[in-house]
Scaffold this motif. Structure first.
Motif, PDB file in Angstrom:
ATOM      1  N   TYR A 177      -5.095  -5.803  -2.203  1.00 10.53           N
ATOM      2  CA  TYR A 177      -4.125  -5.368  -1.193  1.00 10.53           C
ATOM      3  C   TYR A 177      -4.441  -5.991   0.167  1.00 10.53           C
ATOM      4  O   TYR A 177      -3.532  -6.352   0.912  1.00 10.53           O
ATOM      5  CB  TYR A 177      -4.106  -3.841  -1.077  1.00 10.53           C
ATOM      6  CG  TYR A 177      -3.662  -3.114  -2.321  1.00 10.53           C
ATOM      7  CD1 TYR A 177      -2.636  -3.600  -3.131  1.00 10.53           C
ATOM      8  CD2 TYR A 177      -4.260  -1.918  -2.708  1.00 10.53           C
ATOM      9  CE1 TYR A 177      -2.222  -2.926  -4.275  1.00 10.53           C
ATOM     10  CE2 TYR A 177      -3.848  -1.226  -3.846  1.00 10.53           C
ATOM     11  CZ  TYR A 177      -2.838  -1.741  -4.624  1.00 10.53           C
ATOM     12  OH  TYR A 177      -2.416  -1.075  -5.751  1.00 10.53           O
ATOM     13  N   THR A 178      -5.742  -6.139   0.458  1.00  7.47           N
ATOM     14  CA  THR A 178      -6.129  -6.797   1.712  1.00  7.47           C
ATOM     15  C   THR A 178      -5.672  -8.247   1.709  1.00  7.47           C
ATOM     16  O   THR A 178      -5.139  -8.744   2.707  1.00  7.47           O
ATOM     17  CB  THR A 178      -7.661  -6.702   1.920  1.00  7.47           C
ATOM     18  OG1 THR A 178      -8.023  -5.312   1.988  1.00  7.47           O
ATOM     19  CG2 THR A 178      -8.095  -7.410   3.183  1.00  7.47           C
ATOM     20  N   GLU A 179      -5.862  -8.934   0.587  1.00  2.76           N
ATOM     21  CA  GLU A 179      -5.379 -10.319   0.477  1.00  2.76           C
ATOM     22  C   GLU A 179      -3.867 -10.369   0.676  1.00  2.76           C
ATOM     23  O   GLU A 179      -3.342 -11.290   1.307  1.00  2.76           O
ATOM     24  CB  GLU A 179      -5.752 -10.902  -0.891  1.00  2.76           C
ATOM     25  CG  GLU A 179      -7.242 -11.155  -1.068  1.00  2.76           C
ATOM     26  CD  GLU A 179      -7.596 -11.570  -2.492  1.00  2.76           C
ATOM     27  OE1 GLU A 179      -6.729 -12.107  -3.204  1.00  2.76           O
ATOM     28  OE2 GLU A 179      -8.747 -11.342  -2.898  1.00  2.76           O
ATOM     29  N   ALA A 180      -3.170  -9.366   0.155  1.00  9.04           N
ATOM     30  CA  ALA A 180      -1.712  -9.310   0.306  1.00  9.04           C
ATOM     31  C   ALA A 180      -1.324  -9.199   1.777  1.00  9.04           C
ATOM     32  O   ALA A 180      -0.385  -9.861   2.230  1.00  9.04           O
ATOM     33  CB  ALA A 180      -1.144  -8.141  -0.486  1.00  9.04           C
ATOM     34  N   ALA A 190       1.789  -3.250   0.756  1.00  6.17           N
ATOM     35  CA  ALA A 190       0.365  -3.589   0.658  1.00  6.17           C
ATOM     36  C   ALA A 190      -0.489  -2.650   1.491  1.00  6.17           C
ATOM     37  O   ALA A 190      -1.532  -2.165   1.035  1.00  6.17           O
ATOM     38  CB  ALA A 190       0.140  -5.036   1.084  1.00  6.17           C
ATOM     39  N   TYR A 191      -0.040  -2.369   2.727  1.00  5.04           N
ATOM     40  CA  TYR A 191      -0.812  -1.469   3.595  1.00  5.04           C
ATOM     41  C   TYR A 191      -0.863  -0.054   3.008  1.00  5.04           C
ATOM     42  O   TYR A 191      -1.910   0.582   2.988  1.00  5.04           O
ATOM     43  CB  TYR A 191      -0.196  -1.421   4.994  1.00  5.04           C
ATOM     44  CG  TYR A 191      -0.425  -2.673   5.791  1.00  5.04           C
ATOM     45  CD1 TYR A 191      -1.675  -2.967   6.327  1.00  5.04           C
ATOM     46  CD2 TYR A 191       0.616  -3.565   6.026  1.00  5.04           C
ATOM     47  CE1 TYR A 191      -1.888  -4.128   7.070  1.00  5.04           C
ATOM     48  CE2 TYR A 191       0.415  -4.723   6.763  1.00  5.04           C
ATOM     49  CZ  TYR A 191      -0.840  -4.993   7.279  1.00  5.04           C
ATOM     50  OH  TYR A 191      -1.054  -6.140   8.007  1.00  5.04           O
ATOM     51  N   ARG A 192       0.287   0.440   2.533  1.00  7.12           N
ATOM     52  CA  ARG A 192       0.325   1.787   1.985  1.00  7.12           C
ATOM     53  C   ARG A 192      -0.534   1.890   0.732  1.00  7.12           C
ATOM     54  O   ARG A 192      -1.323   2.837   0.595  1.00  7.12           O
ATOM     55  CB  ARG A 192       1.774   2.183   1.664  1.00  7.12           C
ATOM     56  CG  ARG A 192       1.875   3.671   1.325  1.00  7.12           C
ATOM     57  CD  ARG A 192       3.117   4.038   0.565  1.00  7.12           C
ATOM     58  NE  ARG A 192       3.144   3.303  -0.692  1.00  7.12           N
ATOM     59  CZ  ARG A 192       4.202   2.620  -1.128  1.00  7.12           C
ATOM     60  NH1 ARG A 192       5.298   2.569  -0.415  1.00  7.12           N
ATOM     61  NH2 ARG A 192       4.173   1.976  -2.268  1.00  7.12           N
ATOM     62  N   ASN A 193      -0.418   0.920  -0.169  1.00 10.45           N
ATOM     63  CA  ASN A 193      -1.216   0.978  -1.404  1.00 10.45           C
ATOM     64  C   ASN A 193      -2.701   0.868  -1.112  1.00 10.45           C
ATOM     65  O   ASN A 193      -3.515   1.518  -1.751  1.00 10.45           O
ATOM     66  CB  ASN A 193      -0.774  -0.124  -2.364  1.00 10.45           C
ATOM     67  CG  ASN A 193       0.590   0.139  -2.976  1.00 10.45           C
ATOM     68  OD1 ASN A 193       1.279   1.084  -2.580  1.00 10.45           O
ATOM     69  ND2 ASN A 193       1.009  -0.693  -3.908  1.00 10.45           N
ATOM     70  N   ARG A 194      -3.041   0.032  -0.115  1.00 10.36           N
ATOM     71  CA  ARG A 194      -4.463  -0.084   0.255  1.00 10.36           C
ATOM     72  C   ARG A 194      -4.983   1.247   0.791  1.00 10.36           C
ATOM     73  O   ARG A 194      -6.085   1.680   0.445  1.00 10.36           O
ATOM     74  CB  ARG A 194      -4.659  -1.199   1.286  1.00 10.36           C
ATOM     75  CG  ARG A 194      -6.122  -1.434   1.620  1.00 10.36           C
ATOM     76  CD  ARG A 194      -6.327  -2.610   2.512  1.00 10.36           C
ATOM     77  NE  ARG A 194      -5.782  -2.340   3.844  1.00 10.36           N
ATOM     78  CZ  ARG A 194      -5.828  -3.215   4.843  1.00 10.36           C
ATOM     79  NH1 ARG A 194      -6.382  -4.391   4.667  1.00 10.36           N
ATOM     80  NH2 ARG A 194      -5.317  -2.904   6.003  1.00 10.36           N
ATOM     81  N   GLY A 195      -4.176   1.912   1.621  1.00  8.40           N
ATOM     82  CA  GLY A 195      -4.571   3.215   2.145  1.00  8.40           C
ATOM     83  C   GLY A 195      -4.753   4.241   1.039  1.00  8.40           C
ATOM     84  O   GLY A 195      -5.703   5.028   1.049  1.00  8.40           O
ATOM     85  N   THR A 196      -3.880   4.216   0.061  1.00 11.41           N
ATOM     86  CA  THR A 196      -3.983   5.131  -1.079  1.00 11.41           C
ATOM     87  C   THR A 196      -5.236   4.851  -1.877  1.00 11.41           C
ATOM     88  O   THR A 196      -5.969   5.771  -2.272  1.00 11.41           O
ATOM     89  CB  THR A 196      -2.746   5.005  -1.993  1.00 11.41           C
ATOM     90  OG1 THR A 196      -1.584   5.278  -1.217  1.00 11.41           O
ATOM     91  CG2 THR A 196      -2.829   5.977  -3.150  1.00 11.41           C
ATOM     92  N   ALA A 197      -5.515   3.565  -2.107  1.00 15.34           N
ATOM     93  CA  ALA A 197      -6.721   3.196  -2.868  1.00 15.34           C
ATOM     94  C   ALA A 197      -7.978   3.579  -2.120  1.00 15.34           C
ATOM     95  O   ALA A 197      -8.948   4.041  -2.705  1.00 15.34           O
ATOM     96  CB  ALA A 197      -6.710   1.706  -3.171  1.00 15.34           C
TER      97      ALA A 197
END
Length: 197
Positions: A177-180, A190-197
């Motif tokens: 997600y960071t690469e995204a 990408a930001y939302r999914n990274r925060g969830t992860a």
């Protein structure tokens, strides 16, 4: 297999990736048919979105071959893949709760909508490129193609991250997600999914 015709301002690497995505989509449709019949044998009723997510999660590409040829429209890239599915993996996915599977399906549906929108943008840019011959317009389109390529690659990283996330590899998902976000800093998914992860 999947095909993609590269235009003037696209790179061969991205054209190959686009062809590969189409090949994977074709393979996932076939895997989805298998998942659907497998779950019916077990008397399970799954939504189409859930079947798509499971098919995506259980499929592993074991071989990829690229071909290219010149056509009247540009260079055509073709990706041919071999993919495997494992019924044990289907069972692991089915062990997830209904809410978790529904959340994954919603997440996948949102990403696929973003991918479809990005595909429309590429088609629009290709049409504009065919109609433009001024240097200024072509320079503008070159930048827009670069942005579209980054958006495409960003969405691919999200898809990779989602698979890792769904399989419990949260650190690996965060990295994707960071690469995204680095490829497209406007990609809210990408930001939302990274925060969830």
């Amino acid at each position: 297999s999947g095909e993609y015709v590269m235009s003037d301002f696209e790179t061969p690497d991205v054209a190959k990736q686009r062809a590969l995505v189409r090949a994977k989509q074709n393979a996932q449709e076939k895997a989805g048919v298998f998942v659907n019949s497998y779950t019916q044998v077990k008397n399970l009723q799954l939504a189409d979105e859930e079947i798509i997510v499971i098919a995506s999660g259980i499929m592993s590409v074991t071989e990829t071959v690229y071909e290219h040829e010149s056509t009247a429209d540009g260079f055509l890239y073709r990706a041919k893949i071999k993919a495997d599915i494992d019924t044990d993996e289907i069972n692991k996915w089915l062990e997830k709760g209904v809410q978790e599977r529904s959340a994954m399906a919603a997440q996948n549906k949102e990403l696929q909508a973003a991918v479809a929108e990005q595909n429309k943008e590429i088609a629009k840019l290709k049409k504009q490129l065919a109609e433009q011959n001024s240097t200024a317009a072509r320079d503008r389109l070159k930048k827009e193609f670069a942005n579209a390529d980054n958006a495409f690659l960003s969405n691919q990283k999200i898809e990779e991250g989602n698979k890792l996330y769904w399989n419990g590899d949260y650190l690996g998902a965060i990295a994707r997600y960071t690469e995204a976000t680095e490829l497209n800093n406007r990609n809210g998914i990408a930001y939302r999914n990274r925060g969830t992860a």
